[in-house]
Design a protein around this motif. Structure first.
Motif, PDB file in Angstrom:
ATOM      1  N   ASP A 151     -56.268   1.179 -13.194  1.00  0.00           N
ATOM      2  CA  ASP A 151     -54.843   1.114 -13.502  1.00  0.00           C
ATOM      3  C   ASP A 151     -54.160   0.000 -12.706  1.00  0.00           C
ATOM      4  N   SER A 206     -54.222  19.583 -12.642  1.00  0.00           N
ATOM      5  CA  SER A 206     -52.866  19.284 -13.097  1.00  0.00           C
ATOM      6  C   SER A 206     -52.407  17.931 -12.560  1.00  0.00           C
ATOM      7  N   PHE A 227     -54.303  15.121 -14.395  1.00  0.00           N
ATOM      8  CA  PHE A 227     -53.778  14.876 -15.736  1.00  0.00           C
ATOM      9  C   PHE A 227     -52.415  14.178 -15.681  1.00  0.00           C
ATOM     10  N   ASP A 228     -51.609  14.489 -14.671  1.00  0.00           N
ATOM     11  CA  ASP A 228     -50.317  13.810 -14.507  1.00  0.00           C
ATOM     12  C   ASP A 228     -50.514  12.316 -14.235  1.00  0.00           C
ATOM     13  N   LYS A 238     -58.945  -0.774 -18.803  1.00  0.00           N
ATOM     14  CA  LYS A 238     -58.807   0.355 -19.722  1.00  0.00           C
ATOM     15  C   LYS A 238     -58.807  -0.161 -21.148  1.00  0.00           C
ATOM     16  N   ILE A 288     -53.161  10.552 -15.177  1.00  0.00           N
ATOM     17  CA  ILE A 288     -53.657   9.963 -16.426  1.00  0.00           C
ATOM     18  C   ILE A 288     -52.514   9.746 -17.415  1.00  0.00           C
ATOM     19  N   ASP A 289     -51.561  10.681 -17.444  1.00  0.00           N
ATOM     20  CA  ASP A 289     -50.412  10.580 -18.358  1.00  0.00           C
ATOM     21  C   ASP A 289     -49.337   9.624 -17.846  1.00  0.00           C
ATOM     22  N   GLY A 290     -49.509   9.113 -16.637  1.00  0.00           N
ATOM     23  CA  GLY A 290     -48.533   8.176 -16.089  1.00  0.00           C
ATOM     24  C   GLY A 290     -47.353   8.853 -15.409  1.00  0.00           C
ATOM     25  N   LYS A 291     -47.428  10.140 -15.180  1.00  0.00           N
ATOM     26  CA  LYS A 291     -46.327  10.852 -14.536  1.00  0.00           C
ATOM     27  C   LYS A 291     -46.361  10.720 -13.012  1.00  0.00           C
ATOM     28  N   ARG A 292     -47.543  10.424 -12.476  1.00  0.00           N
ATOM     29  CA  ARG A 292     -47.695  10.241 -11.042  1.00  0.00           C
ATOM     30  C   ARG A 292     -48.554   9.004 -10.798  1.00  0.00           C
ATOM     31  N   ASN A 293     -48.385   8.415  -9.612  1.00  0.00           N
ATOM     32  CA  ASN A 293     -49.197   7.243  -9.278  1.00  0.00           C
ATOM     33  C   ASN A 293     -50.031   7.458  -8.013  1.00  0.00           C
TER      34      ASN A 293
END
Length: 205
Positions: free
Chosen positions: A60, A17, A20-21, A91, A23-28
């Motif tokens: 990133d 989880s 995936f966060d 990327k 990868i989705d840019g929700k966490r760094n």
């Protein structure tokens, strides 16, 4: 397959989880760098996840630097400074954008450098250089055509001035010859008058 340890499954679920966060840019940042499993097979999966996350985050970070370079180059362009950039994207999306932008700056830098050389030649009265379109279209093609038209007009004007100068030189030479002939005739006439006057004086005497 991996046993029945619920804690292992729960930890793996949280790791995925978190991954995936990111990868989705929700966490760094990845919260489970120091985490481990009691099962070796789970630990192997854990190492794979951590390595992939580290690789992703490194790319990133590099892509963020690349975006910063791109924005800086665009700011320079706003002020009229066109320099060739060599931005590297990692990327897929950033890579495609970097390649396209590098190609654009290469084209602009090449064209403006050639335009500058031609205009510099014009300032030294050298109108032999001519710009080639080389596949460009639109406003850039209009600019190149305009400079080439300026070259033709300047060349025509200089040729006309040269022709007029040659004509003036020819006319001046003819005028000089006429003046010299007139001067010679005047001198001859004056001498003749002097002779006539002298003869009349003799006759009067």
């Amino acid at each position: 397959m991996f046993g029945t340890n619920t804690k292992n499954f729960l930890l793996l679920e949280n790791m995925l989880s978190d991954a995936f966060d990111i990868i989705d840019g929700k966490r760094n940042s990845y919260r489970y760098v120091e985490s481990s499993f009691s099962d070796k097979k789970f630990n192997k999966i854990n190492e794979i996840i951590k390595n992939r996350i580290n690789s992703f985050m490194l790319k990133d970070q590099k892509d963020m630097l690349a975006m910063g370079e791109l924005v800086l180059s665009l700011d320079h362009m706003k002020t009229g400074v066109f320099k060739e950039s060599k931005i590297v994207g990692y990327k897929r999306e950033t890579y495609v954008m970097a390649v396209a932008f590098n190609d654009l700056t290469h084209l602009l830098n090449d064209k403006f450098e050639k335009i500058g050389k031609v205009l510099d030649a014009f300032t030294h009265n050298d109108f032999t250089p001519k710009l080639e379109l080389e596949g460009v279209k639109g406003e850039m093609a209009s600019l190149i055509d305009g400079i080439n038209l300026l070259r033709e007009e300047l060349t025509f004007t200089l040729s006309s001035n040269l022709s007029n100068g040659i004509d003036l030189q020819t006319d001046a030479s003819s005028l000089k010859q006429a003046v010299e002939a007139l001067s010679t005739a005047s001198n001859q006439q004056a001498a003749s008058l002097e002779e006539t006057a002298a003869a009349m004086e003799e006759m009067t005497s």
